[in-house]
Each structure stands twice: as C-alpha cells, then as structure tokens.
Design an enzyme around this catalytic site. Structure first.
Site, PDB file in Angstrom:
ATOM      1  N   ARG A 230      -8.771 -37.019  60.273  1.00 28.20           N
ATOM      2  CA  ARG A 230      -9.011 -36.617  61.651  1.00 28.20           C
ATOM      3  C   ARG A 230      -9.636 -37.771  62.431  1.00 28.20           C
ATOM      4  O   ARG A 230     -10.250 -38.675  61.860  1.00 28.20           O
ATOM      5  CB  ARG A 230      -9.954 -35.416  61.702  1.00 28.20           C
ATOM      6  CG  ARG A 230      -9.467 -34.190  60.928  1.00 28.20           C
ATOM      7  CD  ARG A 230     -10.515 -33.093  60.961  1.00 28.20           C
ATOM      8  NE  ARG A 230     -10.072 -31.873  60.275  1.00 28.20           N
ATOM      9  CZ  ARG A 230     -10.292 -31.606  58.990  1.00 28.20           C
ATOM     10  NH1 ARG A 230     -10.957 -32.480  58.235  1.00 28.20           N
ATOM     11  NH2 ARG A 230      -9.865 -30.476  58.463  1.00 28.20           N
TER      12      ARG A 230
ATOM     13  N   LYS B 283     -15.189 -31.725  57.832  1.00 29.43           N
ATOM     14  CA  LYS B 283     -15.887 -30.642  58.519  1.00 29.43           C
ATOM     15  C   LYS B 283     -16.917 -30.018  57.593  1.00 29.43           C
ATOM     16  O   LYS B 283     -16.684 -29.847  56.403  1.00 29.43           O
ATOM     17  CB  LYS B 283     -14.880 -29.585  58.973  1.00 29.43           C
ATOM     18  CG  LYS B 283     -13.977 -30.048  60.108  1.00 29.43           C
ATOM     19  CD  LYS B 283     -13.070 -28.927  60.571  1.00 29.43           C
ATOM     20  CE  LYS B 283     -12.242 -29.341  61.779  1.00 29.43           C
ATOM     21  NZ  LYS B 283     -11.366 -28.259  62.273  1.00 29.43           N
TER      22      LYS B 283
ATOM     23  N   HIS C 274      -3.963 -36.712  66.485  1.00 28.99           N
ATOM     24  CA  HIS C 274      -3.610 -35.539  65.683  1.00 28.99           C
ATOM     25  C   HIS C 274      -2.120 -35.509  65.360  1.00 28.99           C
ATOM     26  O   HIS C 274      -1.714 -34.964  64.323  1.00 28.99           O
ATOM     27  CB  HIS C 274      -4.028 -34.259  66.404  1.00 28.99           C
ATOM     28  CG  HIS C 274      -4.421 -33.163  65.457  1.00 28.99           C
ATOM     29  ND1 HIS C 274      -5.542 -33.231  64.653  1.00 28.99           N
ATOM     30  CD2 HIS C 274      -3.821 -31.983  65.147  1.00 28.99           C
ATOM     31  CE1 HIS C 274      -5.635 -32.142  63.916  1.00 28.99           C
ATOM     32  NE2 HIS C 274      -4.593 -31.368  64.185  1.00 28.99           N
TER      33      HIS C 274
ATOM     34  N   ARG D 250      -1.709 -37.405  62.307  1.00 29.47           N
ATOM     35  CA  ARG D 250      -2.102 -36.553  61.171  1.00 29.47           C
ATOM     36  C   ARG D 250      -0.944 -35.621  60.798  1.00 29.47           C
ATOM     37  O   ARG D 250      -0.646 -35.443  59.613  1.00 29.47           O
ATOM     38  CB  ARG D 250      -3.351 -35.765  61.555  1.00 29.47           C
ATOM     39  CG  ARG D 250      -3.898 -34.817  60.485  1.00 29.47           C
ATOM     40  CD  ARG D 250      -5.263 -34.308  60.947  1.00 29.47           C
ATOM     41  NE  ARG D 250      -5.717 -33.115  60.259  1.00 29.47           N
ATOM     42  CZ  ARG D 250      -6.378 -33.115  59.107  1.00 29.47           C
ATOM     43  NH1 ARG D 250      -6.628 -34.257  58.485  1.00 29.47           N
ATOM     44  NH2 ARG D 250      -6.789 -31.983  58.573  1.00 29.47           N
TER      45      ARG D 250
ATOM     46  N   HIS E  52      -8.225 -29.479  54.320  1.00 26.58           N
ATOM     47  CA  HIS E  52      -8.136 -28.078  54.740  1.00 26.58           C
ATOM     48  C   HIS E  52      -8.871 -27.191  53.736  1.00 26.58           C
ATOM     49  O   HIS E  52      -8.817 -27.430  52.529  1.00 26.58           O
ATOM     50  CB  HIS E  52      -6.684 -27.632  54.830  1.00 26.58           C
ATOM     51  CG  HIS E  52      -5.959 -28.175  56.018  1.00 26.58           C
ATOM     52  ND1 HIS E  52      -4.575 -28.251  56.087  1.00 26.58           N
ATOM     53  CD2 HIS E  52      -6.420 -28.656  57.208  1.00 26.58           C
ATOM     54  CE1 HIS E  52      -4.228 -28.769  57.253  1.00 26.58           C
ATOM     55  NE2 HIS E  52      -5.318 -29.016  57.942  1.00 26.58           N
TER      56      HIS E  52
ATOM     57  N   TYR F 127       3.093 -27.008  58.069  1.00 31.84           N
ATOM     58  CA  TYR F 127       3.929 -28.201  57.923  1.00 31.84           C
ATOM     59  C   TYR F 127       5.190 -27.927  57.114  1.00 31.84           C
ATOM     60  O   TYR F 127       6.171 -28.657  57.229  1.00 31.84           O
ATOM     61  CB  TYR F 127       3.126 -29.335  57.285  1.00 31.84           C
ATOM     62  CG  TYR F 127       1.930 -29.726  58.108  1.00 31.84           C
ATOM     63  CD1 TYR F 127       2.079 -30.380  59.330  1.00 31.84           C
ATOM     64  CD2 TYR F 127       0.636 -29.426  57.685  1.00 31.84           C
ATOM     65  CE1 TYR F 127       0.984 -30.713  60.101  1.00 31.84           C
ATOM     66  CE2 TYR F 127      -0.462 -29.762  58.452  1.00 31.84           C
ATOM     67  CZ  TYR F 127      -0.278 -30.401  59.651  1.00 31.84           C
ATOM     68  OH  TYR F 127      -1.369 -30.733  60.423  1.00 31.84           O
TER      69      TYR F 127
END
Length: 298
Positions: A152, A176, A244, A247, A270, A279
């Site tokens: 990211r 995150k 993004h 990504r 994730h 995806y």
C-alpha cells in the site's frame, strides 16, 4: 444518552481506534468524520436532549437522508460500518446504545479492479535513464517497489532502510494495525534500492525513511500519488492512475501466473481471503476474453 454525551463517547472511541487498535491516520480520520456528521444530524433532527432509545431510528433516518442527498451506496455502507463499530464500542463500555440494530447495508454493484498492463508498468519504469538525477531515480524506485511488492501507499512511505534484508532478499512491511509481514524482493530491486540509498545519502545524509521528498524530508501520500500519476501518464496510460492500481496490477499478475490465492492474500496483507478474491474475477474476465478470441467454436 443525550447527543452531547454521544460527542464525548465519540472522542473516546476515536482515541481507542488510534491508540489501542492502532488504525492508520486515514482510517481514524474517516471514522471521526462519519461520526461527527451523524452527531450533527442527530442534533439537527432530534435536538440535544434526544434520549438514547431514539438513536437507532436516528441512524436509520440519517442513512435515508444520505441516499436522498445523492451519496453512493459504497459511501453509505462505509458510514454504516462506522456506526456498527461505534455501537459495539459503546456496548463494551456498558452503554445501551444499539445504534446499528436497524441498519442494513445497501446493495453495491461489483466493480472489477482496474489494473495496468505489464508493458505499461515496464514503460513507466524504463521510460528514460534516470542517471544520477535524484528525483528521477526516486520516482522510478517508487514504481518498482509498488509493482514488485504490491504494498500500500501508506506502507511504502513508512519503509526504513533497515526494513530491507539484502541477504535473504526480503522486505519487512508494517501493515494495517501494525501487523508485520515479510515480502520477497528481487536482486534487481535490491540493486536499485542500494543505488538510491547511496545517492540519497550523498545529498541529504541518513534519513528516517527510505523514500524522501525532493528536499530530503519524509515522503507523504500525495507525493507518491503524483509520482505514479505522472510516470504512468508518461507511459501513455489514460484513466485512473494511482498507487492502488499498481497494487491491483501486482495481485492480478500474480494470480495470472498461477500463484495460490492464499499466498497472494499474505503478500497483500489482507486479513481474510474475501478481500483477495475480487482479483479472481479480474483474472477470470481475462480468461474469458482469451477464450472468445482463441476457441474455434466461439
């Protein structure tokens, strides 16, 4: 609970998200903005003496007003998610605030992720020889790191020199919630990073982060966005050009090359497969296109 009490608990909730959950500043800001907007609506429509029992009705009315005001379903669903998280926090604090009990998410049309072609990425990186021009070297490296690792934008700007292990060819990423993960890097990227660090240190000395601004200060989100937009534009790409999308491109290329879904999930950082599975739709659409062009019974 009166609405001024809501304001107070909102402040506690924001501190909880920031310091205990360790959410990114962008996420915390979004939560705060949503809840401030809800509080203003509550004051305006129900008054500052509104009792806690009306909050669920107020939340439902707020969502309806957002839709009437033209907010898109995806945006409204994010606000609903904010209210649900806030409601759970309130209950953990012993407050009978069931804001979300009458809220249901809106149906959202699934949009397939946009991605660049491999040739477009290569053109953006190899569009010119950066030589010893710092900005050109840095900009090329930004695209290279994003494309090779799928990280990211926020993760990129927080990378430190010591996060690279050039012996094992890995890069440590803080994702995150301050979750750590390792992603592999190529020998090509290793050489580019080493060359960039040498050039950067000659100009600015040792810096706190790997990527820095034109003046040697810490990189910031808009700098990375501008670099990607500029470089992809130079490669002839039209439409959306953002970090993004790079990504998305990483994930799509990995799956097209046969990588397992769970491996791609881990590389992207994730928390679950659901976020990665989008995806697979992209790759399936590509397969259908190839099938239609190649099969004799099309």
């Amino acid at each position: 609970m009166a609405s001024h009490g809501i304001s107070e608990i909102v402040d506690e909730f924001i501190r909880y998200m920031q310091y205990e959950k360790k959410y990114s500043s962008h996420t915390v800001s979004a939560y705060k903005k949503d809840l401030e907007q809800f509080t203003l609506f509550l004051d305006s429509e129900y008054g500052k003496s509104a009792a806690g029992k009306v909050l669920a009705d107020a939340a439902r009315d707020w969502v309806a007003s957002l839709r009437m005001g033209g907010d898109k379903p995806r945006s409204v669903n994010r606000k609903i998610s904010t209210l649900r998280s806030f409601s759970k926090f309130c209950q953990r604090q012993g407050l009978s605030v069931k804001i979300s009990r009458k809220l249901t998410s809106l149906k959202v049309d699934k949009n397939l992720p946009v991605f660049f072609k491999d040739s477009e990425i290569e053109a953006a990186i190899d569009s010119n020889d950066p030589g010893n021009d710092f900005v050109s070297v840095r900009d090329n490296l930004i695209i290279e790191i994003l494309y090779q690792t799928g990280i990211r934008r926020s993760e990129l700007i927080s990378i430190k020199d010591e996060d690279f292990n050039f012996f094992s060819l890995t890069l440590r990423i803080w994702g995150k919630g301050s979750k750590e993960r390792l992603v592999p890097i190529s020998g090509l990227l290793k050489n580019k990073v080493e060359g960039y660090i040498k050039l950067r240190n000659a100009m600015f000395g040792k810096t706190a982060t790997l990527i820095v601004s034109d003046k040697g200060g810490p990189a910031y989100p808009n700098l990375v966005y501008r670099v990607v937009r500029k470089k992809m534009g130079e490669a002839g790409v039209q439409g959306k050009r953002s970090p993004h999308v790079v990504r998305h491109t990483f994930a799509t290329e990995m799956l097209n090359a046969g990588a397992e879904l769970d491996a791609v999930r881990s590389l992207l950082g994730h928390a679950n497969l659901a976020a990665t599975q989008v995806y697979t739709h992209t790759t399936f659409e590509r397969m259908k296109s190839v099938y239609k062009k190649a099969h004799p019974r099309k």
